[in-house]
Design a protein around this motif. Structure first.
Motif, PDB file in Angstrom:
ATOM      1  N   UNK A  35       0.831  -1.105   0.031  1.00  0.00           N
ATOM      2  CA  UNK A  35       0.087   0.125  -0.107  1.00  0.00           C
ATOM      3  C   UNK A  35       0.868   1.173   0.121  1.00  0.00           C
ATOM      4  N   UNK A  36       0.235   2.099  -0.685  1.00  0.00           N
ATOM      5  CA  UNK A  36       0.970   3.480  -0.803  1.00  0.00           C
ATOM      6  C   UNK A  36       0.191   4.601  -0.385  1.00  0.00           C
ATOM      7  N   UNK A  37       0.641   5.529   0.533  1.00  0.00           N
ATOM      8  CA  UNK A  37      -0.095   6.451   1.209  1.00  0.00           C
ATOM      9  C   UNK A  37      -0.183   7.508   0.355  1.00  0.00           C
ATOM     10  N   UNK A  38      -1.744   8.234   0.165  1.00  0.00           N
ATOM     11  CA  UNK A  38      -1.987   9.218  -0.867  1.00  0.00           C
ATOM     12  C   UNK A  38      -2.414  10.572   0.050  1.00  0.00           C
ATOM     13  N   UNK A  39      -2.309  10.278   1.412  1.00  0.00           N
ATOM     14  CA  UNK A  39      -2.715  11.431   2.288  1.00  0.00           C
ATOM     15  C   UNK A  39      -4.084  11.466   2.586  1.00  0.00           C
ATOM     16  N   UNK A  40      -4.581  12.545   2.725  1.00  0.00           N
ATOM     17  CA  UNK A  40      -6.148  12.515   2.805  1.00  0.00           C
ATOM     18  C   UNK A  40      -6.601  13.341   1.457  1.00  0.00           C
ATOM     19  N   UNK A  41      -7.933  13.615   1.435  1.00  0.00           N
ATOM     20  CA  UNK A  41      -8.380  14.251   0.305  1.00  0.00           C
ATOM     21  C   UNK A  41      -7.808  15.690  -0.025  1.00  0.00           C
ATOM     22  N   UNK A  42      -7.712  16.255   1.373  1.00  0.00           N
ATOM     23  CA  UNK A  42      -7.199  17.746   1.259  1.00  0.00           C
ATOM     24  C   UNK A  42      -5.663  17.930   1.004  1.00  0.00           C
ATOM     25  N   UNK A  43      -4.932  16.704   0.836  1.00  0.00           N
ATOM     26  CA  UNK A  43      -3.756  16.654   0.327  1.00  0.00           C
ATOM     27  C   UNK A  43      -2.632  16.583   1.544  1.00  0.00           C
ATOM     28  N   UNK A  44      -2.967  16.359   2.709  1.00  0.00           N
ATOM     29  CA  UNK A  44      -2.150  16.702   3.959  1.00  0.00           C
ATOM     30  C   UNK A  44      -1.622  14.939   3.985  1.00  0.00           C
ATOM     31  N   UNK A  45      -0.442  14.730   4.169  1.00  0.00           N
ATOM     32  CA  UNK A  45       0.220  13.670   4.339  1.00  0.00           C
ATOM     33  C   UNK A  45       0.700  13.026   3.237  1.00  0.00           C
ATOM     34  N   UNK A  46       0.603  13.771   1.963  1.00  0.00           N
ATOM     35  CA  UNK A  46       0.887  13.101   0.853  1.00  0.00           C
ATOM     36  C   UNK A  46       2.426  13.553   0.434  1.00  0.00           C
ATOM     37  N   UNK A  47       3.505  12.755  -0.011  1.00  0.00           N
ATOM     38  CA  UNK A  47       4.716  13.038  -0.097  1.00  0.00           C
ATOM     39  C   UNK A  47       5.009  12.600  -1.615  1.00  0.00           C
ATOM     40  N   UNK A  48       4.941  13.653  -2.716  1.00  0.00           N
ATOM     41  CA  UNK A  48       4.789  13.258  -4.056  1.00  0.00           C
ATOM     42  C   UNK A  48       6.481  12.531  -4.430  1.00  0.00           C
ATOM     43  N   UNK A  49       7.264  13.054  -3.763  1.00  0.00           N
ATOM     44  CA  UNK A  49       8.740  12.402  -4.056  1.00  0.00           C
ATOM     45  C   UNK A  49       8.926  10.893  -3.546  1.00  0.00           C
ATOM     46  N   UNK A  50       8.310  10.456  -2.639  1.00  0.00           N
ATOM     47  CA  UNK A  50       8.152   9.254  -2.175  1.00  0.00           C
ATOM     48  C   UNK A  50       7.127   8.339  -3.222  1.00  0.00           C
ATOM     49  N   UNK A  51       5.972   8.814  -3.469  1.00  0.00           N
ATOM     50  CA  UNK A  51       5.281   8.135  -4.480  1.00  0.00           C
ATOM     51  C   UNK A  51       5.543   7.983  -5.630  1.00  0.00           C
ATOM     52  N   UNK A  52       6.183   8.945  -6.076  1.00  0.00           N
ATOM     53  CA  UNK A  52       6.707   8.824  -7.677  1.00  0.00           C
ATOM     54  C   UNK A  52       8.065   7.792  -7.680  1.00  0.00           C
ATOM     55  N   UNK A  53       8.748   7.638  -6.290  1.00  0.00           N
ATOM     56  CA  UNK A  53       9.922   6.581  -6.247  1.00  0.00           C
ATOM     57  C   UNK A  53       9.116   5.245  -6.529  1.00  0.00           C
ATOM     58  N   UNK A  54       7.967   4.969  -6.179  1.00  0.00           N
ATOM     59  CA  UNK A  54       7.290   3.640  -6.393  1.00  0.00           C
ATOM     60  C   UNK A  54       6.997   3.464  -7.743  1.00  0.00           C
ATOM     61  N   UNK A  55       6.226   4.546  -8.362  1.00  0.00           N
ATOM     62  CA  UNK A  55       6.010   4.158  -9.752  1.00  0.00           C
ATOM     63  C   UNK A  55       5.676   5.929 -10.397  1.00  0.00           C
ATOM     64  N   UNK A  56       5.910   5.892 -11.537  1.00  0.00           N
ATOM     65  CA  UNK A  56       5.703   7.336 -12.061  1.00  0.00           C
ATOM     66  C   UNK A  56       4.298   7.747 -12.296  1.00  0.00           C
ATOM     67  N   UNK A  57       3.503   6.706 -12.185  1.00  0.00           N
ATOM     68  CA  UNK A  57       2.047   6.829 -12.655  1.00  0.00           C
ATOM     69  C   UNK A  57       1.359   7.032 -11.164  1.00  0.00           C
ATOM     70  N   UNK A  58       1.729   6.571 -10.034  1.00  0.00           N
ATOM     71  CA  UNK A  58       1.121   6.672  -8.737  1.00  0.00           C
ATOM     72  C   UNK A  58       0.659   7.956  -8.119  1.00  0.00           C
ATOM     73  N   UNK A  59       1.347   9.115  -8.606  1.00  0.00           N
ATOM     74  CA  UNK A  59       1.036  10.423  -8.355  1.00  0.00           C
ATOM     75  C   UNK A  59      -0.250  10.891  -8.879  1.00  0.00           C
ATOM     76  N   UNK A  60      -0.389  10.649 -10.200  1.00  0.00           N
ATOM     77  CA  UNK A  60      -1.684  10.952 -10.965  1.00  0.00           C
ATOM     78  C   UNK A  60      -2.700   9.897 -10.221  1.00  0.00           C
ATOM     79  N   UNK A  61      -2.405   8.822  -9.858  1.00  0.00           N
ATOM     80  CA  UNK A  61      -3.609   7.945  -9.377  1.00  0.00           C
ATOM     81  C   UNK A  61      -4.231   8.601  -8.033  1.00  0.00           C
ATOM     82  N   UNK A  62      -3.272   9.014  -7.262  1.00  0.00           N
ATOM     83  CA  UNK A  62      -3.529   9.488  -5.856  1.00  0.00           C
ATOM     84  C   UNK A  62      -4.342  10.803  -5.948  1.00  0.00           C
ATOM     85  N   UNK A  63      -3.827  11.731  -7.048  1.00  0.00           N
ATOM     86  CA  UNK A  63      -4.385  12.951  -7.261  1.00  0.00           C
ATOM     87  C   UNK A  63      -5.873  12.547  -7.451  1.00  0.00           C
TER      88      UNK A  63
END
Length: 94
Positions: A35-63
């Motif tokens: 599981x990759x954390x996407x933060x909450x719906x307001x964006x708190x707790x989301x670290x785009x650098x860590x998420x993009x290290x897993x996969x380049x498509x995951x920041x778009x999925x989280x958004x």
């Protein structure tokens, strides 16, 4: 219970549930199955650098996940706030 009190309780429940839904954390499965954390719906707790290290498509999925959650949680909270304002502005019959 009077209709005004009933409306106040229901509206407060809508506001609280909408805010709670907005603050609950989101997660998605990464390419390795973890599981990759996407933060909450307001964006708190989301670290785009860590998420993009897993996969380049995951920041778009989280958004997309955050936008979908916010799209239906914010009307719930706004509807409850409108109900609270309405319940407070209605005059009591004497």
């Amino acid at each position: 219970m009077s209709p005004r009190q009933y409306l106040t309780v229901v509206a407060a429940a809508f506001v609280l549930s909408g805010l709670l839904i907005m603050l609950l954390p989101l997660s998605t499965s990464g390419p390795n199955g973890l599981d990759v954390s996407c933060g909450n719906s307001l964006g708190a707790g989301f670290d785009e650098i860590d998420v993009s290290a897993e996969s380049a498509a995951l920041p778009e999925v989280c958004a997309r996940l955050r936008a979908e959650r916010l799209a239906w949680a914010s009307p719930v909270a706004v509807l409850g706030a409108a109900g609270l304002v309405g319940a407070l502005l209605v005059r009591r019959r004497t």
